[in-house]
Motif scaffolding. Structure first.
Motif, mmCIF file in Angstrom:
data_model
loop_
_atom_site.group_PDB
_atom_site.id
_atom_site.type_symbol
_atom_site.label_atom_id
_atom_site.label_comp_id
_atom_site.label_asym_id
_atom_site.label_seq_id
_atom_site.Cartn_x
_atom_site.Cartn_y
_atom_site.Cartn_z
ATOM 1 N N PRO A 110 0.842 -1.199 0.000
ATOM 2 C CA PRO A 110 0.000 0.000 0.000
ATOM 3 C C PRO A 110 0.874 1.245 0.000
ATOM 4 O O PRO A 110 1.918 1.268 0.655
ATOM 5 C CB PRO A 110 -0.780 -0.131 1.306
ATOM 6 C CG PRO A 110 0.120 -0.929 2.203
ATOM 7 C CD PRO A 110 0.846 -1.895 1.294
ATOM 8 N N GLN A 111 0.466 2.266 -0.723
ATOM 9 C CA GLN A 111 1.327 3.455 -0.855
ATOM 10 C C GLN A 111 1.019 4.464 0.257
ATOM 11 O O GLN A 111 0.531 5.574 0.004
ATOM 12 C CB GLN A 111 1.170 4.016 -2.264
ATOM 13 C CG GLN A 111 1.604 2.928 -3.276
ATOM 14 C CD GLN A 111 1.982 3.480 -4.606
ATOM 15 O OE1 GLN A 111 1.132 3.959 -5.340
ATOM 16 N NE2 GLN A 111 3.263 3.417 -4.923
ATOM 17 N N VAL A 112 1.354 4.020 1.450
ATOM 18 C CA VAL A 112 0.998 4.760 2.654
ATOM 19 C C VAL A 112 1.727 6.104 2.719
ATOM 20 O O VAL A 112 1.099 7.145 2.935
ATOM 21 C CB VAL A 112 1.293 3.898 3.902
ATOM 22 C CG1 VAL A 112 1.097 4.709 5.182
ATOM 23 C CG2 VAL A 112 0.392 2.668 3.905
ATOM 24 N N GLU A 113 3.049 6.102 2.534
ATOM 25 C CA GLU A 113 3.780 7.377 2.583
ATOM 26 C C GLU A 113 3.419 8.245 1.382
ATOM 27 O O GLU A 113 3.267 9.461 1.517
ATOM 28 C CB GLU A 113 5.305 7.153 2.570
ATOM 29 C CG GLU A 113 5.848 6.537 3.842
ATOM 30 C CD GLU A 113 6.069 5.043 3.707
ATOM 31 O OE1 GLU A 113 5.577 4.457 2.710
ATOM 32 O OE2 GLU A 113 6.711 4.456 4.597
ATOM 33 N N GLU A 114 3.311 7.620 0.215
ATOM 34 C CA GLU A 114 2.998 8.375 -0.996
ATOM 35 C C GLU A 114 1.651 9.097 -0.862
ATOM 36 O O GLU A 114 1.513 10.260 -1.249
ATOM 37 C CB GLU A 114 2.969 7.440 -2.215
ATOM 38 C CG GLU A 114 4.323 6.835 -2.591
ATOM 39 C CD GLU A 114 4.648 5.538 -1.863
ATOM 40 O OE1 GLU A 114 4.066 5.260 -0.781
ATOM 41 O OE2 GLU A 114 5.508 4.783 -2.366
ATOM 42 N N GLY A 115 0.663 8.384 -0.329
ATOM 43 C CA GLY A 115 -0.671 8.983 -0.186
ATOM 44 C C GLY A 115 -0.660 10.182 0.740
ATOM 45 O O GLY A 115 -1.264 11.219 0.453
ATOM 46 N N GLN A 116 0.057 10.053 1.857
ATOM 47 C CA GLN A 116 0.113 11.185 2.795
ATOM 48 C C GLN A 116 0.862 12.366 2.197
ATOM 49 O O GLN A 116 0.480 13.519 2.385
ATOM 50 C CB GLN A 116 0.792 10.756 4.100
ATOM 51 C CG GLN A 116 -0.043 9.807 4.920
ATOM 52 C CD GLN A 116 0.735 9.290 6.108
ATOM 53 O OE1 GLN A 116 0.916 9.990 7.100
ATOM 54 N NE2 GLN A 116 1.194 8.068 6.026
ATOM 55 N N TRP A 117 1.934 12.061 1.493
ATOM 56 C CA TRP A 117 2.718 13.135 0.871
ATOM 57 C C TRP A 117 1.865 13.867 -0.176
ATOM 58 O O TRP A 117 1.843 15.102 -0.230
ATOM 59 C CB TRP A 117 3.968 12.530 0.230
ATOM 60 C CG TRP A 117 4.954 13.515 -0.301
ATOM 61 C CD1 TRP A 117 6.017 14.060 0.364
ATOM 62 C CD2 TRP A 117 4.982 14.067 -1.635
ATOM 63 N NE1 TRP A 117 6.696 14.921 -0.468
ATOM 64 C CE2 TRP A 117 6.084 14.956 -1.692
ATOM 65 C CE3 TRP A 117 4.180 13.909 -2.763
ATOM 66 C CZ2 TRP A 117 6.401 15.678 -2.851
ATOM 67 C CZ3 TRP A 117 4.489 14.628 -3.914
ATOM 68 C CH2 TRP A 117 5.590 15.501 -3.952
ATOM 69 N N LEU A 118 1.145 13.110 -0.986
ATOM 70 C CA LEU A 118 0.280 13.721 -2.006
ATOM 71 C C LEU A 118 -0.885 14.470 -1.348
ATOM 72 O O LEU A 118 -1.346 15.495 -1.855
ATOM 73 C CB LEU A 118 -0.227 12.646 -2.971
ATOM 74 C CG LEU A 118 0.858 12.058 -3.895
ATOM 75 C CD1 LEU A 118 0.391 10.730 -4.505
ATOM 76 C CD2 LEU A 118 1.229 13.054 -5.008
ATOM 77 N N GLY A 119 -1.353 13.951 -0.206
ATOM 78 C CA GLY A 119 -2.424 14.637 0.520
ATOM 79 C C GLY A 119 -2.022 16.038 0.944
ATOM 80 O O GLY A 119 -2.844 16.964 0.970
ATOM 81 N N ALA A 120 -0.754 16.206 1.252
ATOM 82 C CA ALA A 120 -0.274 17.509 1.723
ATOM 83 C C ALA A 120 -0.068 18.504 0.584
ATOM 84 O O ALA A 120 0.266 19.661 0.830
ATOM 85 C CB ALA A 120 1.033 17.319 2.502
ATOM 86 N N ARG A 121 -0.238 18.079 -0.673
ATOM 87 C CA ARG A 121 -0.008 18.956 -1.824
ATOM 88 C C ARG A 121 -1.335 19.490 -2.345
ATOM 89 O O ARG A 121 -2.145 18.741 -2.891
ATOM 90 C CB ARG A 121 0.699 18.178 -2.941
ATOM 91 C CG ARG A 121 2.049 17.602 -2.540
ATOM 92 C CD ARG A 121 3.130 18.662 -2.403
ATOM 93 N NE ARG A 121 3.418 19.326 -3.639
ATOM 94 C CZ ARG A 121 4.643 19.608 -4.097
ATOM 95 N NH1 ARG A 121 5.722 19.253 -3.369
ATOM 96 N NH2 ARG A 121 4.802 20.248 -5.219
ATOM 97 N N PRO A 122 -1.570 20.783 -2.215
ATOM 98 C CA PRO A 122 -2.873 21.332 -2.639
ATOM 99 C C PRO A 122 -3.126 21.227 -4.137
ATOM 100 O O PRO A 122 -4.286 21.257 -4.563
ATOM 101 C CB PRO A 122 -2.813 22.794 -2.182
ATOM 102 C CG PRO A 122 -1.380 23.072 -1.906
ATOM 103 C CD PRO A 122 -0.713 21.780 -1.586
#
Lengths: 312, 312
Positions: free
Chosen positions: B191-203
């Protein structure tokens, strides 16, 4: 492996995982304080065909209601208000579209009665039987949450209704008779949603849980979590009409609440409860020092090896 | 009845239930704002033996990992951090204690890797096959949450990894060959757990979801929720080694992320992503006005009736 053996193995294995703000396993629900004086609670129950129900012995509506009810009961047992559920259901090819629609009708009716949202879940097919998992979410002011660990010596033990109807109904069904009032009670448990919240708001209520495995078994969870013993008066156990004393003490799935309350305030609590709900709180015994469960009749100890119902 | 037909029937029936502060169904997770600028997200997945897995074709450790991974992927797809799970598991008599312990080893390893608590669940026996339900809970700042409804015309469509390995691996397994690298990928999704959070922080990231049913199917959910169309460039779909283009576009269970991002910021986003993760964001097409999905090769439209994988 028994259910409790597997749970213990999981607990040991997962002891090193972070808690991320959630309280440890052990109550009817897990608890997450959300910071503004309020907490969320979480619980899940899995029902499998042939173990928890027989398709021929229950209507789809009843099963839909029961799948939700057992989870709402766990939320109520924490003193919390159920606010949402996730429903996962696996249906084999021989469960028709009509069956699924009727199941949802029963689920929806109980959700509507208590104002509970359905926020997600999963639907899939099954190669074998019907399986249902419901995860329920509740909310409560932090101060309202009741835990199994809060019982204190000299507390009064109460139950919130007559016991044994579900166990006697299961006995009827296992003997092939499905159309008795007791069998109907077994298939249609009523979760004590309002009662649990009302009791949650009373600080004199210490420990609380729901009776899913039977009084004889469930009281031991409060004892273990609170490091206390208990003495139960056989003469005071409220036996449901048509049930016998042993079924009332050991039968599962009554989904009434078991609670301990401060002795000083117990009389007022019971009077207020009757005022509010028109039903008594039934005093069944006392919390005592030590770690033993004793049964009493006419004030004298009786040696019994009664155990609760084992779900596994 | 198809999975989506049943889900629609449930949605219609339950439309009159209160929401109790939860956002409506439709994303990878349900969302509950908790008030302090933060939200909780919730998702559930049910795996049944013979439908989602064959006991002979997967190790217990792999199954334990996969049962958790598919839920962590849903949380990551919202831009949230997974914090806790509830695990319900029904085991038949022919699933040994050793099997259960090995399943939990796989579950625990992935939970430990991402720091996810196990807060509850249910264990029971089964008359038939193994059934597993995982409910996952995530947290995110409100502004980080990504929804399927946020795509806008002219957005760039990205995927976060090569596609088709899982679908090709499933094909290997269905033909009886379990020991290929692709089959291993199918059984061990990351699962792309870190990737998802990092992308979540990008408006500049607008819509996001995980690829569980295949690009051809999943992009249609973003289109429907956002009232937009999409154009996908066949030449730009990143095909995993050993897979073919059609499997990359239509195969299920890759568990990479699909996202749309503002065109102006897309280049910087992709450069920053590569800096952070050492992997590219793969641009596969554009969001367009309208409501149609078109496939392009060398800039020209190609008529294809490709559909995603149907899980039901």
């Amino acid at each position: 492996m028994t259910e409790f053996g597997f749970i213990e193995a999981i607990r040991t294995l997962c002891a090193d995982l972070p808690r991320n703000g959630f309280e440890g396993i052990g109550d009817d629900c897990a608890v997450l304080p959300t910071g503004a004086g309020e907490s969320l609670v979480f619980t899940a129950d899995l029902l499998t065909e042939g173990v928890h129900f027989l398709r021929a012995a229950t209507t789809p509506e009843e099963l839909g209601g029961k799948a939700l009810a057992v989870n709402l009961s766990d939320v109520a047992a924490m003193g919390a208000r159920p606010v949402a559920t996730l429903l996962s259901i696996a249906l084999p090819a021989d469960a028709t579209q009509e069956w699924a629609a009727r199941f949802m009708t029963g689920y929806h009716a109980l959700a509507a009665r208590y104002g509970v949202a359905l926020i997600g879940g999963d639907t899939t097919c099954s190669q074998t039987g019907i399986t249902i998992n419901v995860t329920a979410i509740g909310r409560a002011p932090d101060g309202h949450l009741k835990r199994r660990s809060a019982a204190a010596a000299d507390d009064v033990l109460f139950v919130t209704g007559r016991l044994g109807a579900s166990g006697a109904g299961l006995r009827d069904m296992l003997s092939g008779t499905y159309d008795t009032p007791l069998a109907a009670e077994h298939r249609n448990p009523r979760p004590q949603v309002e009662e649990g919240q009302w009791l949650g708001a009373r600080p004199e209520v210490h420990a609380m849980m729901d009776l899913s495995d039977g009084l004889a078994s469930d009281v031991c969870h409060i004892m273990a979590c609170s490091s206390v013993g208990a003495a139960i008066d056989l003469d005071r156990i409220p036996v449901a009409e048509g049930a016998d004393l042993r079924t009332a003490a050991c039968g599962g799935e009554d989904y009434k609440l078991l609670l301990s309350a401060s002795r000083d305030a117990a009389g007022q609590l019971a009077a207020d409860y009757r005022n509010r709900f028109g039903e008594p709180l039934y005093e069944v015994g006392r919390i005592v020092a030590g770690n033993a469960l004793t049964w009493r009749r006419d004030g004298a100890e009786v040696l019994l090896d009664w155990r609760g119902f084992e779900h596994y």
